[in-house]
Motif scaffolding. Structure first.
Motif, PDB file in Angstrom:
ATOM      1  N   ARG A 132       0.823  -1.219   0.000  1.00  0.00           N
ATOM      2  CA  ARG A 132       0.000   0.000   0.000  1.00  0.00           C
ATOM      3  C   ARG A 132       0.854   1.265   0.000  1.00  0.00           C
ATOM      4  O   ARG A 132       0.505   2.257  -0.644  1.00  0.00           O
ATOM      5  CB  ARG A 132      -0.961  -0.002   1.192  1.00  0.00           C
ATOM      6  CG  ARG A 132      -2.099  -1.020   1.028  1.00  0.00           C
ATOM      7  CD  ARG A 132      -3.193  -0.816   2.057  1.00  0.00           C
ATOM      8  NE  ARG A 132      -2.772  -1.071   3.416  1.00  0.00           N
ATOM      9  CZ  ARG A 132      -2.938  -2.228   4.056  1.00  0.00           C
ATOM     10  NH1 ARG A 132      -3.519  -3.242   3.440  1.00  0.00           N
ATOM     11  NH2 ARG A 132      -2.535  -2.373   5.297  1.00  0.00           N
ATOM     12  N   ARG A 135       1.938   1.857  -3.443  1.00  0.00           N
ATOM     13  CA  ARG A 135       0.840   2.457  -4.199  1.00  0.00           C
ATOM     14  C   ARG A 135       0.763   3.954  -3.926  1.00  0.00           C
ATOM     15  O   ARG A 135       0.640   4.771  -4.840  1.00  0.00           O
ATOM     16  CB  ARG A 135      -0.498   1.796  -3.825  1.00  0.00           C
ATOM     17  CG  ARG A 135      -1.702   2.492  -4.483  1.00  0.00           C
ATOM     18  CD  ARG A 135      -3.027   2.020  -3.945  1.00  0.00           C
ATOM     19  NE  ARG A 135      -3.141   2.329  -2.527  1.00  0.00           N
ATOM     20  CZ  ARG A 135      -4.074   1.831  -1.733  1.00  0.00           C
ATOM     21  NH1 ARG A 135      -4.964   0.999  -2.192  1.00  0.00           N
ATOM     22  NH2 ARG A 135      -4.113   2.164  -0.461  1.00  0.00           N
ATOM     23  N   GLN A 160      -3.750   0.857  -8.902  1.00  0.00           N
ATOM     24  CA  GLN A 160      -4.696   0.165  -8.010  1.00  0.00           C
ATOM     25  C   GLN A 160      -4.829  -1.306  -8.393  1.00  0.00           C
ATOM     26  O   GLN A 160      -4.906  -2.180  -7.520  1.00  0.00           O
ATOM     27  CB  GLN A 160      -6.068   0.861  -8.035  1.00  0.00           C
ATOM     28  CG  GLN A 160      -7.053   0.292  -7.042  1.00  0.00           C
ATOM     29  CD  GLN A 160      -6.552   0.337  -5.600  1.00  0.00           C
ATOM     30  OE1 GLN A 160      -6.062   1.349  -5.137  1.00  0.00           O
ATOM     31  NE2 GLN A 160      -6.662  -0.784  -4.893  1.00  0.00           N
ATOM     32  N   THR A 163      -1.899  -3.087  -7.051  1.00  0.00           N
ATOM     33  CA  THR A 163      -2.063  -3.239  -5.596  1.00  0.00           C
ATOM     34  C   THR A 163      -2.998  -4.405  -5.284  1.00  0.00           C
ATOM     35  O   THR A 163      -2.701  -5.241  -4.425  1.00  0.00           O
ATOM     36  CB  THR A 163      -2.616  -1.934  -4.986  1.00  0.00           C
ATOM     37  OG1 THR A 163      -1.765  -0.856  -5.347  1.00  0.00           O
ATOM     38  CG2 THR A 163      -2.701  -2.032  -3.477  1.00  0.00           C
TER      39      THR A 163
END
Length: 184
Positions: A132, A135, A160, A163
């Motif tokens: 995360r 990201r 995304q 991720t």
């Protein structure tokens, strides 16, 4: 501009790959009832005045699922290796037969298995946090670029998706390790 976006995506993917490989290394150290030479990877032995990894002064084998044998290259190290394994606080009771050090890996209790699963889940959560943050870093870098709104939105969607993919990989790795730990 597309090259900069592609570079950011590649860097993010590399970072997420690093998170996965770190997780796999961390999970190898969590024993699942089977003997593995990796269990002794943290043991350091006093060798000619310096701390040396056990694997650099001996052969470490697993003759069966419950036994680890450590055969030093120099017989004079047997006592030193035995002491180092006890001091490493791994919960092992090494035996010295004059030729090698033999460690019987005790079967895991249900309580210990549950603790190990918690430990594995914590490692997986650390990996997810790392994914995360990769990201977040990628999105920050993308916003700093001077690109069109559409290109920015598409790139953020790609980040995304990366991720999500890596989060699913982490969940799958954790599920495998959990099953391995809980299997009696």
């Amino acid at each position: 501009m597309d090259e900069e976006v592609k570079f950011i995506l590649d860097t993010t993917k590399e970072s997420m790959d690093g998170s996965i490989s770190h997780l796999e290394k961390a999970l190898i150290k969590i024993r699942a009832g089977k003997a593995s030479p990796m269990m002794l990877s943290t043991v350091m032995v006093e060798y000619y005045g310096s701390q040396t990894p056990l694997s650099q002064v001996s052969n470490i084998n697993t003759p069966d699922a419950r036994t680890i044998s450590v055969q030093p290259w120099e017989k004079s190290l047997l006592g030193e290796i035995e002491t180092a394994i006890m001091n490493a606080n791994l919960g092992f009771n090494p035996m010295n037969n004059g030729e090698m050090v033999i460690i019987n890996v005790p079967p895991l209790t249900e309580e210990r298995r549950i603790q190990l699963v918690k430990q594995a889940k914590a490692e997986a959560e650390d990996a997810k946090v790392s994914v995360r943050s990769a990201r977040q870093e990628a999105n920050k870098e993308l916003k700093a670029l001077d690109i069109s709104e559409d290109l920015l939105n598409n790139a953020e969607v790609d980040v995304q998706e990366l991720t999500d993919t890596y989060s699913k990989k982490i969940d799958a790795i954790l599920a495998n390790k959990e099953a391995e730990i809980m299997k009696v």
